[in-house]
Design an enzyme around this catalytic site. Structure first.
Site, PDB file in Angstrom:
ATOM      1  NE  ARG A 299      -2.349  -1.253   3.607  1.00 25.28           N
ATOM      2  CZ  ARG A 299      -1.821  -0.448   4.509  1.00 25.28           C
ATOM      3  NH1 ARG A 299      -1.840   0.857   4.330  1.00 25.28           N
ATOM      4  NH2 ARG A 299      -1.264  -0.922   5.601  1.00 25.28           N
TER       5      ARG A 299
ATOM      6  CE1 TYR B  63       0.320  -6.036  -2.040  1.00 26.06           C
ATOM      7  CE2 TYR B  63      -0.711  -4.025  -1.226  1.00 26.06           C
ATOM      8  CZ  TYR B  63      -0.251  -5.304  -1.006  1.00 26.06           C
ATOM      9  OH  TYR B  63      -0.386  -5.875   0.232  1.00 26.06           O
TER      10      TYR B  63
ATOM     11  CE  LYS C 185      -6.259  -3.503   4.511  1.00 25.64           C
ATOM     12  NZ  LYS C 185      -6.526  -3.912   5.893  1.00 25.64           N
TER      13      LYS C 185
ATOM     14  CG  HIS D 152      -7.419  -2.697  10.093  1.00 25.01           C
ATOM     15  ND1 HIS D 152      -6.130  -2.239  10.177  1.00 25.01           N
ATOM     16  CD2 HIS D 152      -7.371  -3.764   9.272  1.00 25.01           C
ATOM     17  CE1 HIS D 152      -5.341  -2.998   9.432  1.00 25.01           C
ATOM     18  NE2 HIS D 152      -6.070  -3.920   8.878  1.00 25.01           N
TER      19      HIS D 152
ATOM     20  CB  SER E 240      -0.769  -3.712   8.166  1.00 21.20           C
ATOM     21  OG  SER E 240      -1.808  -2.818   7.905  1.00 21.20           O
TER      22      SER E 240
ATOM     23  CB  CYS F 118       0.359  -6.868  14.288  1.00 21.30           C
ATOM     24  SG  CYS F 118       1.412  -5.433  14.395  1.00 21.30           S
TER      25      CYS F 118
ATOM     26  CG  ASP G 242      -7.748  -6.976   7.015  1.00 22.12           C
ATOM     27  OD1 ASP G 242      -6.885  -6.679   7.864  1.00 22.12           O
ATOM     28  OD2 ASP G 242      -7.897  -6.337   5.966  1.00 22.12           O
TER      29      ASP G 242
ATOM     30  NE  ARG H 270      -0.160  -8.539   2.054  1.00 20.48           N
ATOM     31  CZ  ARG H 270      -0.867  -7.907   2.996  1.00 20.48           C
ATOM     32  NH1 ARG H 270      -2.025  -8.363   3.386  1.00 20.48           N
ATOM     33  NH2 ARG H 270      -0.383  -6.816   3.550  1.00 20.48           N
TER      34      ARG H 270
HETATM   35  C1  OXD Z   1      -3.171  -4.395   5.594  1.00 24.05           C
HETATM   36  C2  OXD Z   1      -3.757  -5.553   4.900  1.00 24.05           C
HETATM   37  O1  OXD Z   1      -2.235  -3.782   5.074  1.00 24.05           O
HETATM   38  O2  OXD Z   1      -4.667  -6.173   5.475  1.00 24.05           O
HETATM   39  O3  OXD Z   1      -3.655  -4.076   6.685  1.00 24.05           O
HETATM   40  O4  OXD Z   1      -3.349  -5.865   3.779  1.00 24.05           O
HETATM   41 MN    MN Z   2      -5.384  -5.181   7.216  1.00 25.35          MN
END
Ligand code: OXD
Ligand code: MN
Length: 602
Positions: free
Chosen positions: A86, A216, A225, A245, A267, A269, A294, A386
């Site tokens: 991102r 991406y 998002k 989130h 993100s 974590c 998410d 991913r």
């Molecule tokens: C983030 C994702 O960046 O879920 O939070 O991809």
């Molecule tokens: Mn996320």
């Protein structure tokens, strides 16, 4: 310029399911007039369409089919190396005034931005196919569910949207023909995938998104998002619900008592790991199930509890580090029907990444398409590579994931990646204090976004990159939800990442996080006690189940220690952060800050 996405010519019966909603048709025509595609492909989400698109995507080299025996139904996509995460610096919130976007967002004036984007999009799809992707976010029969349409010139986006959303005719049906109905307009074009011409723009007042110059996922799957969080949070405030989130998990005791927990972590974590946790042997008979990994959309139920749905239909997870040891359920989920991005490809058509079980291959092709051996200096898989996988593949998918009314939330957990200061877990004193704990959350940065890795940054409720309006207003919205809940969830803060004097993580994490979850549930049920500290309630040794875990009392004391020198710095940093949010900060949060600061003032 090379055409990155040459037009495809579907046979009859594919790509021609035009909806009848007049506003959708008008908008598609308007975008087509601007972008001048060679043809328009109307997606219906069917198997037949999917199979045909996969064939075309392979033919164009957009995806590589993996070894069918090792990875049935799975594919690899490589993004442009300039386009792997991102891009917060190019992510804009375009509200009529800058104040509405607030100081944490990049703001741009809507009319000027539309003009600029229209300039970039003019003729952008010449020689390309323009796909129209209808989708819904949320279970089909939920009142929270939203309809979106994404226009894109990327076949990879279409394939990903089919995994990540409920895509196709289901959305067209849901929208019906009412011209007044709410639906999101998303336009995406790869352009020439050039970072100088990359912008992800949100127009919350128009329920519209335009993303250009990236391929991406986080920038181009406009459902995720962009709609479910940025536009979603804006709509949520207007309509009185919460778009967060957060993962959502269910926990069931051996006696059959079940609770749901929503948890916000920045993100990368470990949200996906936590959402698919396998309890250690000691917790025999306990079951953890996943509702979402998410995003949570939550509303107040008639019984005064908070109810959550997962708006998504799949998981877009970080791959490196995923193994049968760290997350067996994720590994089982990605055994088939997976669209990988930027992992390494072995010579026998399998995928590999750093942290996967077993030794590295003697030789493979790295995420850039270059030959790689264990001696190579570069990583074989990009750190933000991913998987996109249907949630149906998850062996521990919660039975109520499709329930329109959502699942009742007993606890909300906030957390961050902190080497110091933050104890393993604390419970907030009340809702307002919980909102404060969320508002002051911080985490060391990871590879999910471009920029330096490992720096502590404030990330309130893990929404810093995702809140579609002014953060102070967002906090106010949270504060206002509390009193409307007759039975509010309890709020906690966790930190799995505290390090000891030797620089090593003190807490084993992963499945052992069940022990923290267990204390959280005990608190929700009014059971086990805790001790009040300056920062919140922590378990006393007798409240926290450590049976069969090899950890010393000294380490546990360290994990729960509240160190005044660290907290003085923390309180100062929190105050600096609040200052950056401007004049509008809710008084209640400033009062919380002053109360905490006073405790460490001596
Ligand atoms: C983030 C994702 O960046 O879920 O939070 O991809
Ligand atoms: Mn996320």
């Amino acid at each position: 310029m090379d055409n990155l996405a040459p037009a495809i010519s579907p046979p009859g019966g594919i790509g021609d399911s035009k909806p009848s909603h007049q506003a959708v048709l008008d908008w598609v025509q308007e975008v087509a007039r601007l972008t001048e595609p060679e043809n328009i492909f109307w997606c219906d989400g069917s198997e037949k369409e999917h199979d045909w698109l996969l064939g075309e995507a392979q033919r164009q080299g957009v995806v590589i089919k993996l070894n069918e025996e090792k990875n049935p139904g799975s594919y690899l996509h490589r993004s442009n190396p300039n386009d792997v995460a991102r891009v917060e610096q190019f992510t804009l919130i375009c509200t009529p005034t800058q104040e509405e976007a607030g100081p944490t967002n990049n703001w741009a004036e809507p009319a000027e931005t539309y003009t600029k984007l229209h300039g970039m999009l003019a003729g952008a799809m010449r020689g390309r196919t323009m796909f129209v992707v209808p989708y819904i976010m949320g279970p089909p029969d939920s009142s929270l569910t939203k309809v979106g349409f994404e226009i894109t010139d990327s076949i990879y986006v279409v394939l990903s949207m089919r995994i990540m959303t409920r895509m196709g005719s289901i959305a067209v049906k849901r929208l019906g023909t009412d011209v007044e109905a709410e639906w999101n307009r998303g336009v995406h074009s790869l352009l020439d995938v050039n970072p100088d011409r990359r912008l992800i723009c949100h127009f919350p007042q128009d329920n519209a998104i335009i993303s250009v110059g990236s391929g991406y996922g986080g920038n181009v799957l406009l459902s995720k998002k962009c709609l479910a969080l940025r536009i979603g949070s804006y709509l949520a405030r207007k309509q009185g619900w919460l778009a967060e989130h957060m993962l959502i998990l269910g926990v069931e005791s051996p006696e059959g008592r079940k609770h749901y927990v929503a948890a916000a972590f920045p993100s990368a974590c470990g949200k996906t790991n936590f959402a698919m946790l396998i309890p250690p042997a000691h917790f025999k008979g306990w079951k953890v199930t996943t509702v979402g990994d998410d995003i949570a959309w939550m509303q107040i139920g008639q019984d005064g509890r908070l109810y959550a749905v997962n708006p998504e239909n799949g998981y877009f997870g970080v791959v490196p580090g995923t193994s049968y040891k760290s997350n067996p359920n994720a590994m089982k989920s990605i055994e088939r029907d997976t669209l990988y991005t930027n992992v390494a490809l072995t010579d026998d058509g399998d995928v590999w990444w750093e942290g996967k079980d077993g030794p590295p291959p003697a030789s493979c092709i790295d995420w850039r398409g270059n030959r790689w051996t264990p001696e190579s200096k570069e990583k074989a898989a990009h750190p933000n590579s991913r998987f996109a996988v249907p949630m149906r593949n998850n062996p521990v998918l919660d039975a109520d994931v499709e329930k329109g009314s959502g699942v009742p939330i007993s606890a909300i957990i906030f957390g961050g990646r902190r080497s110091d200061t933050m104890p393993l877990v604390f419970q907030a004193f009340d809702w307002t204090h919980g909102v404060y704990a969320g508002a002051t959350m911080a985490s060391e940065t990871t590879a999910a976004a471009t920029g330096a890795v490992g720096q502590v940054r404030r990330d309130p409720m893990a929404m810093l990159p995702f809140c579609g309006y002014n953060m102070s207003q967002y906090f106010r919205h949270w504060l206002e939800i509390g009193p409307r809940l007759a039975n509010p969830p309890l709020i906690f803060h966790v930190n799995w990442f505290r390090k000891g004097p030797d620089g090593k993580f003190m807490w084993p994490g992963f499945g052992e996080n069940m022990r923290v979850l267990k204390w959280v549930l005990d608190r929700c049920e009014g059971g086990r006690g805790g001790a009040e500290t300056e920062v919140g309630i922590i378990p006393r040794p007798e409240d926290f189940d450590l049976a069969e875990l090899d950890i010393t009392r000294e380490t546990m004391r360290e994990l729960f220690s509240i160190k005044p020198d660290e907290w003085k710095k923390e309180v100062e940093a929190q105050s600096e952060f609040f200052k950056t949010l401007g004049q509008d900060m809710p008084r209640e949060l400033n009062a919380q800050h002053d109360k905490l600061a006073a405790k460490f003032a001596k």
